[in-house]
Design a protein around this motif. Structure first.
Motif, mmCIF file in Angstrom:
data_model
loop_
_atom_site.group_PDB
_atom_site.id
_atom_site.type_symbol
_atom_site.label_atom_id
_atom_site.label_comp_id
_atom_site.label_asym_id
_atom_site.label_seq_id
_atom_site.Cartn_x
_atom_site.Cartn_y
_atom_site.Cartn_z
ATOM 1 N N LYS A 1 0.823 -1.214 0.000
ATOM 2 C CA LYS A 1 0.000 0.000 0.000
ATOM 3 C C LYS A 1 0.859 1.266 0.000
ATOM 4 N N GLU B 1 6.034 12.560 6.723
ATOM 5 C CA GLU B 1 5.051 12.390 5.643
ATOM 6 C C GLU B 1 4.638 10.921 5.522
ATOM 7 N N PHE C 1 2.332 9.866 8.407
ATOM 8 C CA PHE C 1 0.952 10.296 8.154
ATOM 9 C C PHE C 1 0.287 9.407 7.109
ATOM 10 N N GLU C 2 1.049 8.982 6.104
ATOM 11 C CA GLU C 2 0.503 8.090 5.084
ATOM 12 C C GLU C 2 0.152 6.726 5.689
ATOM 13 N N ALA D 1 -0.657 6.184 8.807
ATOM 14 C CA ALA D 1 -1.844 6.413 9.633
ATOM 15 C C ALA D 1 -3.109 6.424 8.776
ATOM 16 N N GLU D 2 -3.031 7.054 7.629
ATOM 17 C CA GLU D 2 -4.188 7.112 6.731
ATOM 18 C C GLU D 2 -4.549 5.712 6.223
ATOM 19 N N ILE D 3 -3.543 4.955 5.830
ATOM 20 C CA ILE D 3 -3.775 3.595 5.329
ATOM 21 C C ILE D 3 -4.391 2.719 6.424
ATOM 22 N N GLU E 1 -6.047 3.751 8.942
ATOM 23 C CA GLU E 1 -7.247 4.422 9.464
ATOM 24 C C GLU E 1 -7.149 4.676 10.968
ATOM 25 N N ASN F 1 -5.395 7.719 13.932
ATOM 26 C CA ASN F 1 -4.816 9.041 14.141
ATOM 27 C C ASN F 1 -3.293 8.883 14.167
ATOM 28 N N PRO F 2 -2.553 9.765 13.497
ATOM 29 C CA PRO F 2 -1.091 9.641 13.515
ATOM 30 C C PRO F 2 -0.507 9.564 14.935
#
Length: 62
Positions: free
Chosen positions: A21, A42, A45-46, A48-50, A52, A54-55
């Motif tokens: 991913k 960066e 954060f990516e 964390a987004e993957i 789902e 919070n960072p």
């Protein structure tokens, strides 16, 4: 220090899936998971987004 390993285990996600991913090698992700190296902000954060989350959930307090 990060909590990537713990979050992956909580969610039942494999490092190989996360590496795919992120578009990074398994060895790179394994370095993050084993805390041998820390991802750039960066990338954190990516991740964390993957995953789902919070960072902040990926960072350990010392």
């Amino acid at each position: 220090m990060n909590r990537i390993k713990e979050v992956l285990e909580e969610k039942g996600i494999k490092q190989t899936w996360l590496a795919e991913k992120l578009g990074k090698s398994y060895n790179m992700v394994n370095g993050y998971v084993q805390n041998r190296q820390q991802p750039r902000l960066e990338v954190l954060f990516e991740i964390a987004e993957i995953l789902e989350v919070n960072p902040k959930e990926l960072i350990k307090d010392k």
